[in-house]
Design a protein around this motif. Structure first.
Motif, short mmCIF file in Angstrom:
data_model
loop_
_atom_site.label_atom_id
_atom_site.label_comp_id
_atom_site.label_asym_id
_atom_site.label_seq_id
_atom_site.Cartn_x
_atom_site.Cartn_y
_atom_site.Cartn_z
N GLY A 112 7.27 -10.97 -4.23
CA GLY A 112 6.21 -11.16 -5.22
C GLY A 112 4.90 -11.61 -4.63
N ALA A 113 4.95 -12.58 -3.73
CA ALA A 113 3.72 -13.19 -3.22
C ALA A 113 3.14 -12.48 -2.00
CB ALA A 113 3.97 -14.66 -2.88
N ILE A 114 4.02 -11.94 -1.13
CA ILE A 114 3.55 -11.37 0.13
C ILE A 114 3.57 -9.85 0.13
CG2 ILE A 114 3.81 -11.38 2.63
CD1 ILE A 114 5.42 -14.01 2.32
N THR A 115 4.72 -9.26 -0.15
CA THR A 115 4.85 -7.81 -0.04
C THR A 115 3.91 -7.07 -0.97
OG1 THR A 115 7.17 -8.04 0.61
CG2 THR A 115 6.46 -5.87 -0.16
N THR A 116 3.82 -7.50 -2.22
CA THR A 116 2.92 -6.81 -3.15
C THR A 116 1.47 -6.92 -2.70
OG1 THR A 116 2.68 -8.75 -4.61
CG2 THR A 116 4.49 -7.24 -5.09
N LEU A 117 1.08 -8.09 -2.21
CA LEU A 117 -0.29 -8.28 -1.75
C LEU A 117 -0.58 -7.41 -0.53
CD1 LEU A 117 -2.28 -11.55 -1.67
CD2 LEU A 117 -2.19 -10.17 0.40
N ARG A 118 0.35 -7.36 0.40
CA ARG A 118 0.17 -6.52 1.59
C ARG A 118 -0.01 -5.06 1.19
NH1 ARG A 118 4.24 -5.65 4.49
NH2 ARG A 118 3.14 -5.08 6.40
N ASN A 119 0.86 -4.60 0.31
CA ASN A 119 0.79 -3.19 -0.09
C ASN A 119 -0.53 -2.87 -0.78
OD1 ASN A 119 3.35 -2.76 0.92
ND2 ASN A 119 4.37 -2.90 -1.07
N VAL A 120 -0.89 -3.69 -1.75
CA VAL A 120 -2.11 -3.43 -2.51
C VAL A 120 -3.34 -3.51 -1.62
CG1 VAL A 120 -3.60 -4.33 -4.34
CG2 VAL A 120 -1.14 -4.13 -4.73
N SER A 121 -3.39 -4.51 -0.76
CA SER A 121 -4.58 -4.68 0.08
C SER A 121 -4.71 -3.55 1.09
CB SER A 121 -4.54 -6.04 0.79
OG SER A 121 -3.44 -6.11 1.69
N ARG A 122 -3.60 -3.09 1.65
CA ARG A 122 -3.69 -2.00 2.63
C ARG A 122 -4.12 -0.69 1.97
NH1 ARG A 122 1.92 -1.73 5.57
NH2 ARG A 122 2.64 -2.32 3.49
N VAL A 123 -3.58 -0.42 0.80
CA VAL A 123 -3.87 0.85 0.14
C VAL A 123 -5.30 0.89 -0.40
CG1 VAL A 123 -3.29 2.27 -1.87
CG2 VAL A 123 -1.47 1.36 -0.42
N PHE A 124 -5.79 -0.23 -0.93
CA PHE A 124 -7.12 -0.26 -1.55
C PHE A 124 -8.21 -0.81 -0.65
CE2 PHE A 124 -4.34 0.05 -5.25
CZ PHE A 124 -5.03 0.95 -6.05
N TYR A 125 -7.86 -1.22 0.58
CA TYR A 125 -8.84 -1.88 1.45
C TYR A 125 -10.10 -1.04 1.66
CZ TYR A 125 -10.99 -4.16 5.44
OH TYR A 125 -11.90 -4.78 6.28
N ASP A 126 -9.94 0.23 1.99
CA ASP A 126 -11.10 1.06 2.30
C ASP A 126 -12.02 1.19 1.09
OD1 ASP A 126 -10.31 1.43 4.90
OD2 ASP A 126 -9.39 3.39 4.55
N ASP A 127 -11.45 1.29 -0.11
CA ASP A 127 -12.28 1.37 -1.31
C ASP A 127 -13.11 0.10 -1.48
OD1 ASP A 127 -11.32 3.87 -1.99
OD2 ASP A 127 -9.78 3.11 -3.34
N LEU A 128 -12.47 -1.05 -1.27
CA LEU A 128 -13.19 -2.32 -1.43
C LEU A 128 -14.26 -2.47 -0.35
CD1 LEU A 128 -10.25 -4.81 -2.20
CD2 LEU A 128 -11.39 -3.18 -3.71
N ALA A 129 -13.93 -2.10 0.88
CA ALA A 129 -14.87 -2.26 1.98
C ALA A 129 -16.11 -1.38 1.81
CB ALA A 129 -14.19 -1.95 3.31
N LYS A 130 -15.94 -0.22 1.17
CA LYS A 130 -17.05 0.70 0.98
C LYS A 130 -17.89 0.37 -0.25
CE LYS A 130 -14.55 4.55 3.13
NZ LYS A 130 -13.84 5.82 2.87
N SER A 131 -17.35 -0.43 -1.16
CA SER A 131 -18.05 -0.72 -2.41
C SER A 131 -19.24 -1.65 -2.17
CB SER A 131 -17.09 -1.38 -3.41
OG SER A 131 -17.78 -1.86 -4.54
N SER A 132 -20.26 -1.50 -3.01
CA SER A 132 -21.40 -2.42 -2.92
C SER A 132 -21.11 -3.75 -3.58
CB SER A 132 -22.63 -1.78 -3.58
OG SER A 132 -22.38 -1.51 -4.95
N ALA A 133 -19.94 -3.86 -4.23
CA ALA A 133 -19.52 -5.14 -4.82
C ALA A 133 -18.02 -5.32 -4.64
CB ALA A 133 -19.90 -5.21 -6.29
N GLY A 134 -17.54 -5.06 -3.42
CA GLY A 134 -16.11 -5.16 -3.15
C GLY A 134 -15.62 -6.60 -3.27
N ARG A 135 -14.55 -6.79 -4.01
CA ARG A 135 -13.96 -8.11 -4.17
C ARG A 135 -12.44 -8.01 -4.15
NH1 ARG A 135 -18.57 -8.87 -3.52
NH2 ARG A 135 -20.02 -10.27 -4.61
#
Length: 241
Positions: A112-135
């Protein structure tokens, strides 16, 4: 999109519970496009309705990487690239001490705390990094800085999730490059506990000292979009009640 000038597309994971509803509602009221995610289709659909007309519900098992990749594809089709992820997935398990910390509880907390966060952050990281308001924001606990034997598994899982989030902050910083303006930020929101009206009504004899109302959590999340990324990135923000 920076500093709330344009609506952001925000993904709220763990959106079925009271905190997910409150955060989605606050973001929607602030004018953002909100996609909320849960593992049970009926519960997440009901949560989206509670959050407001126009909040879009998605069903995904976030502990499965391929499912998260499909979630990204589905959300992108429905709402475009995601600008922000508010990660509210977690859970609680405790014990009496160190010796009785069970493997079953650890597996539950780690998933719940680690695996889900790892998965979500890896998959969506590039979208957030490219956004002008990535959070990217996760909710952690004050117990991480005051661990007890009874909460060993819980605080260890939360501490790992915090460390991963701070590593994301370093990634955003490196991606921006020296001298360039930082647009993306990874943040840890820290609470002692969360409380909502239903919990209060279920326990009228309790006062919940030090707990943060889910509505205040929602307000804090909205504020992430009106605060410059360089003031947020890599910070651990304690939410006082």
């Amino acid at each position: 999109m920076s500093l709330g000038s344009t609506p952001a597309t925000v993904l709220v994971t763990g959106g079925s519970g009271p905190s997910g509803v409150a955060v989605a509602r606050a973001l929607h009221a602030a004018g953002h496009r909100v996609c909320t995610v849960g593992s049970d289709p009926d519960r997440i659909a009901d949560a989206a309705r509670q959050a407001g007309a126009g909040v879009t519900a998605f069903t995904c098992e976030l502990s499965v990487p391929d499912d998260v990749r499909q979630l990204r594809a589905d959300v992108t089709v429905a709402a475009g690239p995601v600008d922000a992820v508010i990660h509210l997935v977690g859970g609680w398990r405790g014990a009496k001490g160190i010796a009785d910390q069970t493997d079953e509880d650890w597996d539950f907390l780690a998933r719940g705390a680690i695996t889900t966060l790892r998965n979500v952050s890896r998959v969506f990281y590039d979208d957030l990094a490219k956004s002008s308001a990535g959070r990217f924001a996760m909710v952690s606990s004050t117990a991480v800085t005051r661990p007890t034997a009874a909460t060993a598994s819980y605080v260890a899982a939360k501490a790992a999730a915090e460390a991963w989030t701070m590593a994301m902050a370093d990634g955003f910083r490196r991606d921006a490059g020296p001298g360039d303006e930082l647009h993306a930020a990874a943040v840890v929101l820290v609470v002692k506990a969360l409380v909502d009206d239903q919990l209060r009504s279920s326990h009228p004899d309790r006062t919940f000292p030090g707990a943060t109302d889910v509505a205040d959590l929602g307000a804090a999340v909205v504020n992430l979009f009106t605060t410059p990324a360089d003031q947020l990135n890599g910070t651990r923000l304690v939410l006082a009640p």
